[in-house]
Design a protein around this motif. Sequence first.
Motif, PDB file in Angstrom:
ATOM      1  N   ILE A  57      52.398  31.951  44.585  1.00  0.00           N
ATOM      2  CA  ILE A  57      52.894  30.573  44.470  1.00  0.00           C
ATOM      3  C   ILE A  57      51.734  29.585  44.428  1.00  0.00           C
ATOM      4  O   ILE A  57      51.733  28.639  43.632  1.00  0.00           O
ATOM      5  CB  ILE A  57      53.847  30.256  45.637  1.00  0.00           C
ATOM      6  N   GLN A  58      50.733  29.805  45.270  1.00  0.00           N
ATOM      7  CA  GLN A  58      49.569  28.923  45.283  1.00  0.00           C
ATOM      8  C   GLN A  58      48.826  28.977  43.950  1.00  0.00           C
ATOM      9  O   GLN A  58      48.393  27.948  43.428  1.00  0.00           O
ATOM     10  CB  GLN A  58      48.635  29.322  46.425  1.00  0.00           C
ATOM     11  N   ARG A  59      48.695  30.165  43.391  1.00  0.00           N
ATOM     12  CA  ARG A  59      48.030  30.325  42.089  1.00  0.00           C
ATOM     13  C   ARG A  59      48.783  29.573  40.994  1.00  0.00           C
ATOM     14  O   ARG A  59      48.183  28.894  40.170  1.00  0.00           O
ATOM     15  CB  ARG A  59      47.946  31.808  41.726  1.00  0.00           C
ATOM     16  N   ILE A  60      50.082  29.719  40.980  1.00  0.00           N
ATOM     17  CA  ILE A  60      50.894  29.090  39.939  1.00  0.00           C
ATOM     18  C   ILE A  60      50.867  27.570  40.077  1.00  0.00           C
ATOM     19  O   ILE A  60      50.830  26.842  39.069  1.00  0.00           O
ATOM     20  CB  ILE A  60      52.342  29.631  39.996  1.00  0.00           C
ATOM     21  N   ARG A  61      50.848  27.065  41.310  1.00  0.00           N
ATOM     22  CA  ARG A  61      50.762  25.624  41.514  1.00  0.00           C
ATOM     23  C   ARG A  61      49.427  25.067  41.035  1.00  0.00           C
ATOM     24  O   ARG A  61      49.349  23.954  40.507  1.00  0.00           O
ATOM     25  CB  ARG A  61      50.932  25.303  42.999  1.00  0.00           C
ATOM     26  N   LEU A  91      51.090  44.314  47.015  1.00  0.00           N
ATOM     27  CA  LEU A  91      50.997  44.153  45.565  1.00  0.00           C
ATOM     28  C   LEU A  91      52.393  44.152  44.940  1.00  0.00           C
ATOM     29  O   LEU A  91      52.674  43.357  44.043  1.00  0.00           O
ATOM     30  CB  LEU A  91      50.149  45.280  44.977  1.00  0.00           C
ATOM     31  N   SER A  92      53.260  45.022  45.419  1.00  0.00           N
ATOM     32  CA  SER A  92      54.621  45.083  44.889  1.00  0.00           C
ATOM     33  C   SER A  92      55.371  43.778  45.150  1.00  0.00           C
ATOM     34  O   SER A  92      56.128  43.301  44.295  1.00  0.00           O
ATOM     35  CB  SER A  92      55.372  46.258  45.526  1.00  0.00           C
ATOM     36  N   GLU A  93      55.158  43.186  46.318  1.00  0.00           N
ATOM     37  CA  GLU A  93      55.795  41.903  46.636  1.00  0.00           C
ATOM     38  C   GLU A  93      55.296  40.812  45.694  1.00  0.00           C
ATOM     39  O   GLU A  93      56.080  39.971  45.224  1.00  0.00           O
ATOM     40  CB  GLU A  93      55.505  41.515  48.087  1.00  0.00           C
ATOM     41  N   ALA A  94      53.992  40.822  45.422  1.00  0.00           N
ATOM     42  CA  ALA A  94      53.423  39.817  44.523  1.00  0.00           C
ATOM     43  C   ALA A  94      53.954  39.988  43.104  1.00  0.00           C
ATOM     44  O   ALA A  94      54.284  39.011  42.425  1.00  0.00           O
ATOM     45  CB  ALA A  94      51.897  39.910  44.538  1.00  0.00           C
ATOM     46  N   ILE A  95      54.050  41.227  42.660  1.00  0.00           N
ATOM     47  CA  ILE A  95      54.569  41.505  41.318  1.00  0.00           C
ATOM     48  C   ILE A  95      56.012  41.020  41.202  1.00  0.00           C
ATOM     49  O   ILE A  95      56.404  40.420  40.192  1.00  0.00           O
ATOM     50  CB  ILE A  95      54.466  43.008  41.012  1.00  0.00           C
ATOM     51  N   GLN A  96      56.805  41.260  42.232  1.00  0.00           N
ATOM     52  CA  GLN A  96      58.190  40.812  42.209  1.00  0.00           C
ATOM     53  C   GLN A  96      58.276  39.295  42.177  1.00  0.00           C
ATOM     54  O   GLN A  96      59.130  38.713  41.477  1.00  0.00           O
ATOM     55  CB  GLN A  96      58.928  41.345  43.447  1.00  0.00           C
ATOM     56  N   ILE A 154      40.836  39.229  37.326  1.00  0.00           N
ATOM     57  CA  ILE A 154      41.951  40.065  37.774  1.00  0.00           C
ATOM     58  C   ILE A 154      41.594  40.744  39.091  1.00  0.00           C
ATOM     59  O   ILE A 154      42.411  40.818  40.017  1.00  0.00           O
ATOM     60  CB  ILE A 154      42.312  41.122  36.717  1.00  0.00           C
ATOM     61  N   ASN A 155      40.350  41.213  39.185  1.00  0.00           N
ATOM     62  CA  ASN A 155      39.904  41.881  40.398  1.00  0.00           C
ATOM     63  C   ASN A 155      40.002  40.959  41.615  1.00  0.00           C
ATOM     64  O   ASN A 155      40.439  41.372  42.691  1.00  0.00           O
ATOM     65  CB  ASN A 155      38.459  42.359  40.223  1.00  0.00           C
ATOM     66  N   ARG A 156      39.635  39.684  41.429  1.00  0.00           N
ATOM     67  CA  ARG A 156      39.708  38.740  42.540  1.00  0.00           C
ATOM     68  C   ARG A 156      41.151  38.536  42.991  1.00  0.00           C
ATOM     69  O   ARG A 156      41.435  38.458  44.185  1.00  0.00           O
ATOM     70  CB  ARG A 156      39.072  37.399  42.142  1.00  0.00           C
ATOM     71  N   LEU A 157      42.070  38.458  42.019  1.00  0.00           N
ATOM     72  CA  LEU A 157      43.475  38.266  42.368  1.00  0.00           C
ATOM     73  C   LEU A 157      44.036  39.494  43.083  1.00  0.00           C
ATOM     74  O   LEU A 157      44.727  39.371  44.102  1.00  0.00           O
ATOM     75  CB  LEU A 157      44.298  37.965  41.115  1.00  0.00           C
ATOM     76  N   VAL A 158      43.741  40.677  42.571  1.00  0.00           N
ATOM     77  CA  VAL A 158      44.229  41.908  43.213  1.00  0.00           C
ATOM     78  C   VAL A 158      43.690  42.010  44.637  1.00  0.00           C
ATOM     79  O   VAL A 158      44.432  42.334  45.579  1.00  0.00           O
ATOM     80  CB  VAL A 158      43.816  43.144  42.387  1.00  0.00           C
ATOM     81  N   SER A 159      42.398  41.729  44.806  1.00  0.00           N
ATOM     82  CA  SER A 159      41.790  41.804  46.139  1.00  0.00           C
ATOM     83  C   SER A 159      42.415  40.793  47.088  1.00  0.00           C
ATOM     84  O   SER A 159      42.657  41.088  48.267  1.00  0.00           O
ATOM     85  CB  SER A 159      40.280  41.569  46.045  1.00  0.00           C
ATOM     86  N   GLU A 160      42.682  39.592  46.585  1.00  0.00           N
ATOM     87  CA  GLU A 160      43.286  38.546  47.406  1.00  0.00           C
ATOM     88  C   GLU A 160      44.692  38.944  47.849  1.00  0.00           C
ATOM     89  O   GLU A 160      45.072  38.760  49.012  1.00  0.00           O
ATOM     90  CB  GLU A 160      43.326  37.232  46.626  1.00  0.00           C
ATOM     91  N   ALA A 219      45.938  42.043  48.077  1.00  0.00           N
ATOM     92  CA  ALA A 219      45.883  43.206  48.967  1.00  0.00           C
ATOM     93  C   ALA A 219      45.453  42.829  50.382  1.00  0.00           C
ATOM     94  O   ALA A 219      45.848  43.488  51.354  1.00  0.00           O
ATOM     95  CB  ALA A 219      44.932  44.249  48.399  1.00  0.00           C
ATOM     96  N   ALA A 220      44.669  41.756  50.511  1.00  0.00           N
ATOM     97  CA  ALA A 220      44.167  41.347  51.831  1.00  0.00           C
ATOM     98  C   ALA A 220      45.061  40.338  52.528  1.00  0.00           C
ATOM     99  O   ALA A 220      44.849  40.023  53.703  1.00  0.00           O
ATOM    100  CB  ALA A 220      42.762  40.761  51.682  1.00  0.00           C
ATOM    101  N   SER A 221      46.077  39.812  51.846  1.00  0.00           N
ATOM    102  CA  SER A 221      46.888  38.736  52.393  1.00  0.00           C
ATOM    103  C   SER A 221      48.165  39.258  53.060  1.00  0.00           C
ATOM    104  O   SER A 221      48.824  40.165  52.550  1.00  0.00           O
ATOM    105  CB  SER A 221      47.279  37.751  51.283  1.00  0.00           C
ATOM    106  N   SER A 222      48.514  38.644  54.183  1.00  0.00           N
ATOM    107  CA  SER A 222      49.780  38.976  54.844  1.00  0.00           C
ATOM    108  C   SER A 222      50.942  38.235  54.192  1.00  0.00           C
ATOM    109  O   SER A 222      52.106  38.473  54.534  1.00  0.00           O
ATOM    110  CB  SER A 222      49.711  38.613  56.332  1.00  0.00           C
ATOM    111  N   ASP A 223      50.627  37.344  53.246  1.00  0.00           N
ATOM    112  CA  ASP A 223      51.655  36.585  52.531  1.00  0.00           C
ATOM    113  C   ASP A 223      51.393  36.668  51.023  1.00  0.00           C
ATOM    114  O   ASP A 223      50.976  35.697  50.396  1.00  0.00           O
ATOM    115  CB  ASP A 223      51.650  35.120  52.991  1.00  0.00           C
ATOM    116  N   PRO A 224      51.608  37.846  50.426  1.00  0.00           N
ATOM    117  CA  PRO A 224      51.302  38.012  48.999  1.00  0.00           C
ATOM    118  C   PRO A 224      52.115  37.092  48.102  1.00  0.00           C
ATOM    119  O   PRO A 224      51.616  36.626  47.073  1.00  0.00           O
ATOM    120  CB  PRO A 224      51.626  39.483  48.736  1.00  0.00           C
TER     121      PRO A 224
END
Length: 406
Positions: A292-296, A336-341, A274-280, A282-287
């Motif tokens: 989408i990449q994770r789900i694929r 993070l909010s964008e990713a959650i949505q 979970i920590n790796r995903l949250v960090s990824e 938070a650091a990405s300009s395209d959350p």
Amino acid sequence: MATTKERNRAGIVEPVSKDEYLSAVEAMDFLGVNAQTLYAYVSRKGIRSRPVPGTRQRRYWKNDIEQLRRKKRPPDMAGNSLKQESEITLISDNALFYRGQNAATLAQTASFETVAALLWGVDEEQAFGAVPPQTPALWQRIDKLLAGEISINRATALFPLLEEANPKAFDLSHAGMARTGADILRSLAAITVHAAKPTAEPIHLFLTRELKLSSHESELVRRMLVLSADHGFERGTHAVRALAGTGITPWRTVIGGLSVTLGRESKIGGFDSINRLVSEIAASSDPRGVIIQRIRASDSLPGFGSSVYPHGDPRARALFGFCSEVYVNDTAFRRLSEAIQAVKEIRALEPNFAFACIFVGLKLGFGPHESLFHVGRAAGWIAHTIEQYQYGEMNRQKGIYRGPLP
């Protein structure tokens, strides 16, 4: 009056849904009894019910019905065993309750000490006195030697010494264990932030000072501690109650709970992914792209969904609801909010409490293997220690041998 949308944003959960109750017909079918027997169970077995407005009918609390059916089954073993009933925490489909009080509502205003005392079934002033716990002479030396270790390992090393330095730990009365509980929470908080010694000030204020947090972040810490305090019969609780049944002090039972959090099979043991995903995120300009990449790539999406709460984890909802006030202009929280949505739209899943705690931990400056979660959860472990010990020490059970014959 606040609208439903406003209440959700504030982290307020609606009352227990009607799905938590059964009709009389459903209750009779579930128990295999007739109406007369059901009504007798209400008076003699303590089944709780509520009237259906506008009718003469009643609906029956589902949890009471389920417990009664379990009791009617023949016991597997005689004698005292690990108690599977508790008056401490109720988990419904959409809310968490500490002794009947909504945890999300408590998190809005109650101090961590108030909630701990509620879980322990004692008066707050009775447990949290003005005198901090005594620290052993080796405290600072050992803490310095173990400075590179995670706080759970340092607490495991120091707790036996703290037990000896505070002889009241061996008072296993209800009130005595509650007083020891206060010492444990204060000591664990100090160990977690590498403080020189524990104090008697409110724990969230102590953490605020040691971590140099803002007033908004201080409030976030208090809410996180309250929401972390207990979650029923999770694996750490099972370990704590098994240890409590042997008659050891709360210092030792909490060591058991802390140890379980590091287990490979523990849900808390999955914090790394979970920590790796949250960090990824938070650091990405395209959350959204991260999700989408994770789900694929995989069906697994760590930190989302809950087997306990089909409509989303109310603890995460409450914590993120306040984060939206604390981090209103924060880039990481916006991402993070964008990713959650995105996850809601694609998988119809909401983040769980572990996901929320890890994000808060990162914002407060904790590393990937550190958190204030276990400080909060220790309050619940102490409550279960008190309850299990009052139930009575467990008898030795005869095991069933399945190995080769002699």
